[in-house]
Write a protein that holds these residues in place. Sequence first.
Motif, mmCIF file in Angstrom:
data_model
loop_
_atom_site.group_PDB
_atom_site.id
_atom_site.type_symbol
_atom_site.label_atom_id
_atom_site.label_comp_id
_atom_site.label_asym_id
_atom_site.label_seq_id
_atom_site.Cartn_x
_atom_site.Cartn_y
_atom_site.Cartn_z
ATOM 1 N N GLU A 52 0.890 -1.068 0.031
ATOM 2 C CA GLU A 52 0.024 -0.095 0.232
ATOM 3 C C GLU A 52 0.829 1.268 -0.002
ATOM 4 O O GLU A 52 2.093 1.257 0.494
ATOM 5 N N PRO A 53 0.216 2.410 -0.572
ATOM 6 C CA PRO A 53 1.281 3.747 -0.744
ATOM 7 C C PRO A 53 1.827 3.790 0.645
ATOM 8 O O PRO A 53 1.352 3.981 1.781
ATOM 9 N N GLY A 54 2.936 4.147 0.637
ATOM 10 C CA GLY A 54 3.725 4.556 1.738
ATOM 11 C C GLY A 54 4.444 3.645 2.879
ATOM 12 O O GLY A 54 4.857 3.861 3.919
ATOM 13 N N GLU A 55 4.077 2.186 2.340
ATOM 14 C CA GLU A 55 4.396 1.148 3.259
ATOM 15 C C GLU A 55 5.234 0.144 2.507
ATOM 16 O O GLU A 55 5.344 0.222 1.228
ATOM 17 N N GLY A 56 5.664 -0.719 3.287
ATOM 18 C CA GLY A 56 6.405 -1.763 2.767
ATOM 19 C C GLY A 56 5.347 -2.917 2.319
ATOM 20 O O GLY A 56 4.324 -3.179 2.644
ATOM 21 N N PHE A 62 14.246 0.223 1.050
ATOM 22 C CA PHE A 62 13.391 -0.924 2.207
ATOM 23 C C PHE A 62 14.310 -1.887 2.709
ATOM 24 O O PHE A 62 15.282 -2.391 1.764
ATOM 25 N N CYS A 63 14.090 -1.842 3.980
ATOM 26 C CA CYS A 63 14.878 -3.140 4.612
ATOM 27 C C CYS A 63 13.955 -4.186 4.844
ATOM 28 O O CYS A 63 12.523 -3.767 4.969
ATOM 29 N N ALA A 64 14.389 -5.479 4.897
ATOM 30 C CA ALA A 64 13.425 -6.437 5.344
ATOM 31 C C ALA A 64 14.197 -7.549 5.908
ATOM 32 O O ALA A 64 15.467 -7.418 6.086
ATOM 33 N N ILE A 65 13.417 -8.351 6.953
ATOM 34 C CA ILE A 65 14.096 -9.441 7.751
ATOM 35 C C ILE A 65 13.179 -10.581 7.311
ATOM 36 O O ILE A 65 11.966 -10.747 6.963
ATOM 37 N N SER A 66 14.069 -11.647 7.784
ATOM 38 C CA SER A 66 13.539 -12.989 7.711
ATOM 39 C C SER A 66 14.081 -14.019 8.800
ATOM 40 O O SER A 66 15.124 -13.764 8.730
ATOM 41 N N GLU A 67 13.325 -14.909 9.200
ATOM 42 C CA GLU A 67 14.044 -15.930 9.983
ATOM 43 C C GLU A 67 14.578 -16.794 8.910
ATOM 44 O O GLU A 67 15.751 -17.307 9.634
ATOM 45 N N SER A 68 14.234 -17.123 8.062
ATOM 46 C CA SER A 68 14.964 -17.765 6.861
ATOM 47 C C SER A 68 15.556 -19.309 7.315
ATOM 48 O O SER A 68 16.754 -19.354 7.450
ATOM 49 N N THR A 69 14.870 -20.216 7.136
ATOM 50 C CA THR A 69 15.370 -21.502 7.007
ATOM 51 C C THR A 69 15.173 -21.829 5.329
ATOM 52 O O THR A 69 15.975 -22.591 5.093
ATOM 53 N N SER A 70 14.469 -21.186 4.794
ATOM 54 C CA SER A 70 14.644 -21.335 3.398
ATOM 55 C C SER A 70 14.298 -19.779 2.727
ATOM 56 O O SER A 70 13.043 -19.486 2.888
ATOM 57 N N LEU A 71 15.155 -19.291 1.909
ATOM 58 C CA LEU A 71 15.019 -18.128 1.227
ATOM 59 C C LEU A 71 13.710 -17.907 0.360
ATOM 60 O O LEU A 71 13.146 -16.911 0.330
ATOM 61 N N TYR A 87 9.503 -9.619 6.208
ATOM 62 C CA TYR A 87 9.046 -8.253 6.831
ATOM 63 C C TYR A 87 9.601 -7.306 6.714
ATOM 64 O O TYR A 87 10.763 -7.102 6.743
ATOM 65 N N PHE A 88 8.800 -6.364 5.866
ATOM 66 C CA PHE A 88 9.551 -5.133 5.451
ATOM 67 C C PHE A 88 9.433 -3.951 6.368
ATOM 68 O O PHE A 88 8.466 -3.649 7.155
ATOM 69 N N GLY A 89 10.403 -2.966 6.445
ATOM 70 C CA GLY A 89 10.438 -1.653 7.047
ATOM 71 C C GLY A 89 9.364 -0.791 6.452
ATOM 72 O O GLY A 89 9.197 -1.135 5.331
ATOM 73 N N PRO A 90 9.350 0.662 6.941
ATOM 74 C CA PRO A 90 8.513 1.675 6.330
ATOM 75 C C PRO A 90 9.087 2.193 5.154
ATOM 76 O O PRO A 90 8.454 3.051 4.654
ATOM 77 N N GLY A 91 10.495 2.078 4.952
ATOM 78 C CA GLY A 91 11.167 2.684 3.810
ATOM 79 C C GLY A 91 11.851 3.955 4.044
ATOM 80 O O GLY A 91 11.512 4.673 5.133
ATOM 81 N N THR A 92 12.630 4.214 3.264
ATOM 82 C CA THR A 92 13.330 5.610 3.539
ATOM 83 C C THR A 92 13.573 6.179 1.854
ATOM 84 O O THR A 92 13.909 5.738 1.018
ATOM 85 N N ARG A 93 12.918 7.111 2.139
ATOM 86 C CA ARG A 93 13.059 8.051 0.423
ATOM 87 C C ARG A 93 14.178 8.936 0.595
ATOM 88 O O ARG A 93 14.265 9.747 1.528
#
Lengths: 112, 115
Positions: free
Chosen positions: A38-42, B90-99, B105-111
């Motif tokens: 969604e806009p502005g989110e991951g 965007f940054c993301a994380i995973s527990e990852s036993t299998s990519l 799970y994603f963060g909110p982003g940096t413009r």
Amino acid sequence: TQLLEQSPQFLSIQEGENLTVYCNSSSVFSSLQWYRQEPGEGPVLLVTVVTGGEVKKLKRLTFQFGDARKDSSLHITAAQPGDTGLYLCAGVPLNTGNQFYFGTGTSLTVIP
Amino acid sequence: DAGITQSPRHKVTETGTPVTLRCHQTENHRYMYWYRQDPGHGLRLIHYSYGVKDTDKGEVSDGYSVSRSKTEDFLLTLESATSSQTSVYFCAISESTSLSTDTQYFGPGTRLTVL
């Protein structure tokens, strides 16, 4: 060129209509995932399909993984304004080790 | 929601200056990723980490470096920013036993805007 091509790139439909989004590649994937952003989110994961020919349903959303595991589709029945967003397919091709790829994305707008 | 924060959320900088973006997680997940998102390209993987001090290149790693000295922090550095690096990161994380099947799970982003 991107490893995962999505079509259409943009889609604007009326509430209540049905639609299908396609994700295609020349590479074979062990599994494919679909995310919605969604806009502005991951992005947020909707589903993972892991077997060729597999069909998964999530309420009004139906996901299918192609028999050859090179493509996938997302079908939405009776679209609602809350379905508006960017839909992304993603996965790891079998021949690239640990490289994770996202598709080019489909931007969906559902008009009330 | 997964505990992922990104800082700064917005940054404007000039060509040639160094820039560092920070991703912080409170989930103790093993894998962390940096992506950039540009219109028509979806998200493209820049670098990822599979543990402290363990990193690898993604699809578009040229011009970027990363470091992970603690499980919870993953830094992305643009040594000398260029206008082509204007993007949403965007940054993301995973527990990852299998990519291929793990949930990211994603963060909110940096413009980031490079003038």
